[in-house]
Design a protein around this motif. Structure first.
Motif, PDB file in Angstrom:
ATOM      1  N   ARG A   1       0.845  -1.191   0.000  1.00  0.00           N
ATOM      2  CA  ARG A   1       0.000   0.000   0.000  1.00  0.00           C
ATOM      3  C   ARG A   1       0.876   1.234   0.000  1.00  0.00           C
ATOM      4  O   ARG A   1       1.934   1.260   0.634  1.00  0.00           O
ATOM      5  N   ILE A   2       0.422   2.269  -0.719  1.00  0.00           N
ATOM      6  CA  ILE A   2       1.096   3.559  -0.763  1.00  0.00           C
ATOM      7  C   ILE A   2       0.090   4.599  -0.299  1.00  0.00           C
ATOM      8  O   ILE A   2      -0.988   4.737  -0.885  1.00  0.00           O
ATOM      9  N   SER A   3       0.404   5.333   0.755  1.00  0.00           N
ATOM     10  CA  SER A   3      -0.531   6.320   1.283  1.00  0.00           C
ATOM     11  C   SER A   3      -0.616   7.523   0.357  1.00  0.00           C
ATOM     12  O   SER A   3       0.181   7.677  -0.578  1.00  0.00           O
ATOM     13  N   GLY A   4      -1.565   8.410   0.657  1.00  0.00           N
ATOM     14  CA  GLY A   4      -1.746   9.592  -0.179  1.00  0.00           C
ATOM     15  C   GLY A   4      -0.529  10.485  -0.221  1.00  0.00           C
ATOM     16  O   GLY A   4      -0.284  11.163  -1.226  1.00  0.00           O
ATOM     17  N   ASN A   5       0.265  10.504   0.860  1.00  0.00           N
ATOM     18  CA  ASN A   5       1.484  11.324   0.883  1.00  0.00           C
ATOM     19  C   ASN A   5       2.748  10.515   0.624  1.00  0.00           C
ATOM     20  O   ASN A   5       3.855  10.968   0.914  1.00  0.00           O
ATOM     21  N   GLY A   6       2.578   9.290   0.094  1.00  0.00           N
ATOM     22  CA  GLY A   6       3.717   8.525  -0.393  1.00  0.00           C
ATOM     23  C   GLY A   6       4.376   7.593   0.586  1.00  0.00           C
ATOM     24  O   GLY A   6       5.451   7.050   0.288  1.00  0.00           O
ATOM     25  N   LEU A   7       3.785   7.345   1.763  1.00  0.00           N
ATOM     26  CA  LEU A   7       4.347   6.377   2.701  1.00  0.00           C
ATOM     27  C   LEU A   7       4.105   4.958   2.197  1.00  0.00           C
ATOM     28  O   LEU A   7       3.072   4.677   1.590  1.00  0.00           O
ATOM     29  N   LEU A   8       5.062   4.063   2.465  1.00  0.00           N
ATOM     30  CA  LEU A   8       5.024   2.707   1.927  1.00  0.00           C
ATOM     31  C   LEU A   8       4.896   1.684   3.048  1.00  0.00           C
ATOM     32  O   LEU A   8       5.671   1.695   4.005  1.00  0.00           O
ATOM     33  N   ALA A   9       3.928   0.782   2.910  1.00  0.00           N
ATOM     34  CA  ALA A   9       3.764  -0.305   3.873  1.00  0.00           C
ATOM     35  C   ALA A   9       3.660  -1.623   3.138  1.00  0.00           C
ATOM     36  O   ALA A   9       3.158  -1.691   2.015  1.00  0.00           O
ATOM     37  N   GLY A  10       4.128  -2.680   3.777  1.00  0.00           N
ATOM     38  CA  GLY A  10       4.053  -3.997   3.150  1.00  0.00           C
ATOM     39  C   GLY A  10       4.625  -5.065   4.045  1.00  0.00           C
ATOM     40  O   GLY A  10       4.381  -5.084   5.253  1.00  0.00           O
ATOM     41  N   THR A  11       5.445  -5.916   3.448  1.00  0.00           N
ATOM     42  CA  THR A  11       5.930  -7.111   4.124  1.00  0.00           C
ATOM     43  C   THR A  11       7.378  -7.375   3.719  1.00  0.00           C
ATOM     44  O   THR A  11       7.763  -7.122   2.579  1.00  0.00           O
ATOM     45  N   SER A  12       8.154  -7.881   4.647  1.00  0.00           N
ATOM     46  CA  SER A  12       9.530  -8.276   4.336  1.00  0.00           C
ATOM     47  C   SER A  12       9.800  -9.668   4.872  1.00  0.00           C
ATOM     48  O   SER A  12       9.301 -10.045   5.942  1.00  0.00           O
ATOM     49  N   ALA A  13      10.599 -10.420   4.128  1.00  0.00           N
ATOM     50  CA  ALA A  13      11.105 -11.688   4.650  1.00  0.00           C
ATOM     51  C   ALA A  13      12.050 -11.410   5.810  1.00  0.00           C
ATOM     52  O   ALA A  13      12.758 -10.395   5.831  1.00  0.00           O
ATOM     53  N   VAL A  14      12.045 -12.304   6.804  1.00  0.00           N
ATOM     54  CA  VAL A  14      12.950 -12.208   7.952  1.00  0.00           C
ATOM     55  C   VAL A  14      13.704 -13.527   8.075  1.00  0.00           C
ATOM     56  O   VAL A  14      13.411 -14.497   7.369  1.00  0.00           O
ATOM     57  N   ASN A  15      14.658 -13.580   8.967  1.00  0.00           N
ATOM     58  CA  ASN A  15      15.404 -14.819   9.181  1.00  0.00           C
ATOM     59  C   ASN A  15      14.489 -15.905   9.747  1.00  0.00           C
ATOM     60  O   ASN A  15      13.548 -15.629  10.481  1.00  0.00           O
ATOM     61  N   GLY A  16      14.789 -17.142   9.385  1.00  0.00           N
ATOM     62  CA  GLY A  16      13.955 -18.261   9.805  1.00  0.00           C
ATOM     63  C   GLY A  16      12.933 -18.598   8.746  1.00  0.00           C
ATOM     64  O   GLY A  16      12.816 -17.932   7.713  1.00  0.00           O
ATOM     65  N   GLY A  17      12.188 -19.668   8.978  1.00  0.00           N
ATOM     66  CA  GLY A  17      11.185 -20.087   8.021  1.00  0.00           C
ATOM     67  C   GLY A  17      10.680 -21.480   8.332  1.00  0.00           C
ATOM     68  O   GLY A  17      10.979 -22.047   9.391  1.00  0.00           O
TER      69      GLY A  17
ATOM     70  N   ILE B   1      -1.848   1.520   4.919  1.00  0.00           N
ATOM     71  CA  ILE B   1      -1.186   2.604   5.640  1.00  0.00           C
ATOM     72  C   ILE B   1      -1.889   3.905   5.298  1.00  0.00           C
ATOM     73  O   ILE B   1      -2.341   4.099   4.165  1.00  0.00           O
ATOM     74  N   ASN B   2      -2.025   4.810   6.283  1.00  0.00           N
ATOM     75  CA  ASN B   2      -2.602   6.121   6.006  1.00  0.00           C
ATOM     76  C   ASN B   2      -1.534   7.199   6.089  1.00  0.00           C
ATOM     77  O   ASN B   2      -0.357   6.912   6.312  1.00  0.00           O
ATOM     78  N   ASP B   3      -1.942   8.461   5.925  1.00  0.00           N
ATOM     79  CA  ASP B   3      -0.968   9.546   5.835  1.00  0.00           C
ATOM     80  C   ASP B   3      -0.224   9.795   7.140  1.00  0.00           C
ATOM     81  O   ASP B   3       0.834  10.430   7.144  1.00  0.00           O
ATOM     82  N   SER B   4      -0.758   9.328   8.273  1.00  0.00           N
ATOM     83  CA  SER B   4      -0.064   9.489   9.546  1.00  0.00           C
ATOM     84  C   SER B   4       0.908   8.351   9.829  1.00  0.00           C
ATOM     85  O   SER B   4       1.587   8.344  10.854  1.00  0.00           O
ATOM     86  N   GLY B   5       0.967   7.364   8.923  1.00  0.00           N
ATOM     87  CA  GLY B   5       1.882   6.246   9.080  1.00  0.00           C
ATOM     88  C   GLY B   5       1.322   5.076   9.865  1.00  0.00           C
ATOM     89  O   GLY B   5       2.061   4.139  10.181  1.00  0.00           O
ATOM     90  N   THR B   6       0.032   5.098  10.182  1.00  0.00           N
ATOM     91  CA  THR B   6      -0.600   3.972  10.857  1.00  0.00           C
ATOM     92  C   THR B   6      -0.759   2.820   9.870  1.00  0.00           C
ATOM     93  O   THR B   6      -1.260   3.008   8.759  1.00  0.00           O
ATOM     94  N   VAL B   7      -0.349   1.616  10.285  1.00  0.00           N
ATOM     95  CA  VAL B   7      -0.334   0.451   9.410  1.00  0.00           C
ATOM     96  C   VAL B   7      -1.305  -0.602   9.943  1.00  0.00           C
ATOM     97  O   VAL B   7      -1.452  -0.770  11.157  1.00  0.00           O
ATOM     98  N   VAL B   8      -1.983  -1.300   9.039  1.00  0.00           N
ATOM     99  CA  VAL B   8      -2.867  -2.401   9.436  1.00  0.00           C
ATOM    100  C   VAL B   8      -2.493  -3.647   8.636  1.00  0.00           C
ATOM    101  O   VAL B   8      -1.887  -3.570   7.566  1.00  0.00           O
ATOM    102  N   GLY B   9      -2.883  -4.810   9.184  1.00  0.00           N
ATOM    103  CA  GLY B   9      -2.602  -6.072   8.520  1.00  0.00           C
ATOM    104  C   GLY B   9      -3.044  -7.227   9.398  1.00  0.00           C
ATOM    105  O   GLY B   9      -4.017  -7.123  10.136  1.00  0.00           O
ATOM    106  N   PHE B  10      -2.308  -8.332   9.330  1.00  0.00           N
ATOM    107  CA  PHE B  10      -2.590  -9.449  10.229  1.00  0.00           C
ATOM    108  C   PHE B  10      -1.277 -10.000  10.772  1.00  0.00           C
ATOM    109  O   PHE B  10      -0.214  -9.850  10.173  1.00  0.00           O
ATOM    110  N   SER B  11      -1.388 -10.650  11.921  1.00  0.00           N
ATOM    111  CA  SER B  11      -0.232 -11.274  12.555  1.00  0.00           C
ATOM    112  C   SER B  11      -0.671 -12.563  13.227  1.00  0.00           C
ATOM    113  O   SER B  11      -1.804 -12.675  13.715  1.00  0.00           O
TER     114      SER B  11
END
Length: 364
Positions: A130-146, A184-194
């Motif tokens: 997701r890219i917010s209206g002011n260009g902030l980027l949210a998503g997912t990254s691989a981490v160590n382990g699996g 993600i919104n313009d204030s940088g608040t992120v949503v998803g699942f965990s």
């Protein structure tokens, strides 16, 4: 007399504003169904989608610009911003369906995205969802382990993440090994699942440096958030409807006669689009606006159209989806148009205000 005229003008304008809340929609065809799919719509009226497997940006004037393919292979579009940036992802064909390559395309260039995974095994990646209206980027990254899938392939764990200036920030989890960021919104608040400590899937909101469980049922995923903090979440089952969550309160998106709903997007006005489902019936596209669920087919200015699917809505209320006339379907834009009564009331209000102004400036 002046006060009376002002009161009438204000009343006319107030009535006009009320009428605008539930606009009619004009249908504009984009392309035949089956040959394309349009996925995202930004506030400039541009859309992203696919023509014959190739990604494109369609400008508001209809001009098409091809999106680069990563390593010359079929590439998925994962996000689209008001700034024209496009998130890209290439998957490995067949099992294990690992992400092979990701990037962010903007200003004609593809930018590689950083990863949280430091293990040098070629499985590290970051992807923008997701890219917010002011260009902030949210998503997912691989981490160590699996973990190993049924074919013996190593699948890396992932964490929700934000990306900025070539850096990636780990948003953590709710106690489990996996999380994913979707909105993600313009204030940088992120949503998803965990996953939590018991490996149950939980919808989350990440704000003020901390991840919070939304308290929804285990199978809900939060995937969109607007600047007012309204979070849109869908259930992973066929029996529960989409909800809007805000500061602990939830609104269920349902309509009498339908079993459940599946939402697609929310804009900054709080309008939501999606589909309603009922046994032995075709799905029906809906608009939720000002606390009311309405079938989109009931708002169309052209007769004979039904709306089968919707994928996005922007802040002006324009909707991207699939419209059908009988069995002939095509991708369409639904553009809100003022009702004739709205223009009449606005005209009456402006005329009264003009009358007041003339009387105030009358000589003598």
């Amino acid at each position: 007399m002046v006060k009376h005229a002002l009161a009438l003008a204000a009343a006319a304008l107030l009535q006009a504003g009320t009428a605008v809340a539930a606009p009619a929609y004009q249908v504009t065809q984009l392309s035949p169904d089956g040959t394309t799919r349009w996925t995202h719509l930004n506030n400039a009226g541009a859309a992203t989608g696919y023509l014959g497997g190739q990604g494109y940006v369609r400008a508001a004037d209809g001009q098409l610009t091809a999106i680069p393919q990563l390593s010359g292979q079929p590439t998925a579009i994962t996000a689209f911003g008001d700034n024209g940036a496009v998130g890209l992802m290439r998957m490995e064909e067949g099992p294990p369906q690992n992400v092979q390559e990701t990037g962010l395309w903007r200003s004609g260039l593809v930018e590689a995205l950083p990863t949280l995974r430091t293990t040098p095994d070629g499985l590290g990646y970051g992807v923008v969802n997701r890219i917010s209206g002011n260009g902030l980027l949210a998503g997912t990254s691989a981490v160590n382990g699996g973990f190993y899938d049924e074919y013996g392939n190593l699948i890396p764990y992932t964490h929700a993440a934000t990306f900025r200036n070539g850096q990636v920030q780990d948003l953590g989890t709710l106690g489990g090994s996996v999380s994913m960021g979707y909105g993600i919104n313009d204030s940088g608040t992120v949503v998803g699942f965990s996953l939590d400590a018991s490996d149950a899937r939980r919808a989350f909101i990440h704000r003020d440096g901390a991840m919070q469980d939304l308290g929804l049922a285990d199978d809900y995923v939060a995937f969109d958030i607007n600047n007012a903090g309204q979070v849109l979440a869908n259930s992973g089952t066929s029996a529960a409807s989409a909800v809007i969550w805000r500061d602990g309160a939830t609104t269920t998106l349902s309509l009498s006669g339908y079993t459940f709903s599946d939402a697609s997007a929310i804009n900054n006005r709080g309008d939501v689009v999606g589909r309603l489902f009922a046994p032995a019936q075709s799905s029906a596209a809906f608009l939720y606006s000002d606390g009311e669920m309405v079938l989109l087919a009931d708002l169309l200015t052209q007769p004979g159209w039904t709306i089968r699917e919707v994928t996005d809505i922007n802040d002006s209320g324009t909707i991207l989806g699939v419209g059908c006339q009988g069995i002939d379907c095509s991708w369409v834009l639904l553009t809100p148009v003022p009702e004739p009564a709205t223009w009449g009331m606005l005209g009456a209000g402006l005329a009264l205000l003009g009358l007041v102004a003339r009387r105030r400036h009358r000589p003598g």
